[in-house]
Design a protein around this motif. Sequence first.
Motif, PDB file in Angstrom:
ATOM      1  N   UNK A 132       1.109  19.761   7.336  1.00  0.00           N
ATOM      2  CA  UNK A 132      -0.279  20.260   7.359  1.00  0.00           C
ATOM      3  C   UNK A 132      -1.305  18.939   7.100  1.00  0.00           C
ATOM      4  N   UNK A 133      -2.366  18.986   7.395  1.00  0.00           N
ATOM      5  CA  UNK A 133      -3.485  18.000   7.075  1.00  0.00           C
ATOM      6  C   UNK A 133      -3.747  18.119   5.492  1.00  0.00           C
ATOM      7  N   UNK A 181       0.927  -1.137  -0.131  1.00  0.00           N
ATOM      8  CA  UNK A 181       0.125   0.027   0.047  1.00  0.00           C
ATOM      9  C   UNK A 181       1.113   1.357  -0.098  1.00  0.00           C
ATOM     10  N   UNK A 182       0.214   2.417  -0.346  1.00  0.00           N
ATOM     11  CA  UNK A 182       0.815   3.758  -0.269  1.00  0.00           C
ATOM     12  C   UNK A 182       0.327   4.612   0.515  1.00  0.00           C
ATOM     13  N   UNK A 183       0.640   5.615   0.998  1.00  0.00           N
ATOM     14  CA  UNK A 183       0.021   6.536   1.801  1.00  0.00           C
ATOM     15  C   UNK A 183       0.351   7.988   1.208  1.00  0.00           C
ATOM     16  N   UNK A 184      -0.762   8.928   1.414  1.00  0.00           N
ATOM     17  CA  UNK A 184      -0.768  10.361   0.960  1.00  0.00           C
ATOM     18  C   UNK A 184      -0.685  11.256   2.264  1.00  0.00           C
ATOM     19  N   UNK A 185       0.123  11.907   2.290  1.00  0.00           N
ATOM     20  CA  UNK A 185       0.223  13.117   3.494  1.00  0.00           C
ATOM     21  C   UNK A 185       0.686  14.465   2.867  1.00  0.00           C
ATOM     22  N   UNK A 239      -2.588  25.300  -1.321  1.00  0.00           N
ATOM     23  CA  UNK A 239      -1.156  25.293  -1.764  1.00  0.00           C
ATOM     24  C   UNK A 239      -0.217  24.583  -0.645  1.00  0.00           C
ATOM     25  N   UNK A 240       0.784  23.790  -1.175  1.00  0.00           N
ATOM     26  CA  UNK A 240       1.513  23.075  -0.299  1.00  0.00           C
ATOM     27  C   UNK A 240       2.340  21.730  -0.868  1.00  0.00           C
ATOM     28  N   UNK A 241       2.898  20.992  -0.112  1.00  0.00           N
ATOM     29  CA  UNK A 241       3.759  19.699  -0.577  1.00  0.00           C
ATOM     30  C   UNK A 241       2.746  18.552  -0.159  1.00  0.00           C
TER      31      UNK A 241
END
Length: 412
Positions: free
Chosen positions: A273-274, A265-269, A296-298
């Motif tokens: 920030x949330x 599995x892969x995770x997105x973060x 906006x953000x990474x």
Amino acid sequence: MANAGCGSLATILFLFTFQAALLQGAAQIPVVSQNLVTDNVSVVEGEMAIISCRVKDNDDSVIQLLNPNRQTIYFRDMRPLKDARFQLVNFSDNELRVSLSNVSLSDEGRYVCQLYTDPPQEAYADITVLVPPGNPIIDARDEVLSEGNETEMTCTAMSSKPAAAIRWLKGDKELPGKPKVELTYDRMYTVTSRLTFTVNKEDDGVPVVCIVDHPAVKDFQAQKYLEVQYKPEVKIMVEFPQGLTREGENLELTCQAKGKPQPQRVNWVKVDDDVPSHAVITGADLYIENLNKSYNGTYRCVAANSLGESYDDYVLYVYDTAPSTEPAAHDSRAGEGAPRTVDHAVIGGVVAVVVFAMLCLLIVLGRYFARHKGTYFTHEAKGADDAADADTAIINAEGGHTNSDEKKEYYI
């Protein structure tokens, strides 16, 4: 039939009587002459060897072929030796050619071509029997490897004559091995080559080939495929939009993760920030509707397996919906969507040129006015220049004020 048997017996008796008489009468040692020639022979065990005794200028002398024990194999075109593996191929005044089939190691040695002259002449043909090695055997210390680890393999070629040479290939690249040669009790050679190397993820599925070089065989080899485990490789792909990300549009990202073993599995973060609450994460996909600048953000995709963890980043910057000019499309890797900044170096250069030009102008003007400071003429006291004395000059000067035409001043 009895006559035939008697004739054969007579021939043999003649042969031995002829040899005995020749050896008894010839006290000289046989000499090696260039008139009688032969060739050395290399033959693989079990195959056929050809021995040829050739005379350049024969004067009707007898040619015979002897084995390493100096037993006569052929006397002219007769075979006294009872070994049916020897067969006459050709006999003439200038050549005696004999074949030996099913050659074994016991047949190896020096064979003698002899010409009965005075003194007798001899030429020697060395038969070398080649024994091919058995099938090469590869042994690996590790069946499954991890990226960056060192491993060792051995390749063995057994029971050959002469000793075999072993080479190693990993893919298309040749690697050096360390050979060891052992001589066995039956005069055979066993060769073992040891190979040590470090693996990386690109080596997964690559064959390691042991090549055996021996004069008795060609293309003799064995191979083993490498199995290398490595931590995931992660890459974020932008499915939508293809150009810039603008307010009100949707964003769809796909995380591609490859590893061995394959990440489950892969995770997105979102870094620092949330992830937006209405973002939809389905497996390796991240979907965000109705973008605005607060998003906006990474955004980071993280994948892991038993060997470790890896990630890839995507920098989101949401542009206005109606920009004055359309910026060029940009790459979809980490950092994509970052706003394009004005080239401050260009602006700074223009400002510097303008300031420098103004300073140069000020310097020129200053030097000009400094040079002509106080240099002007007035006609207020024009009458004083022509007076005879001081009183007259004062009167003329005072009287000059009444004439307005004479008060003009000229500045140069």
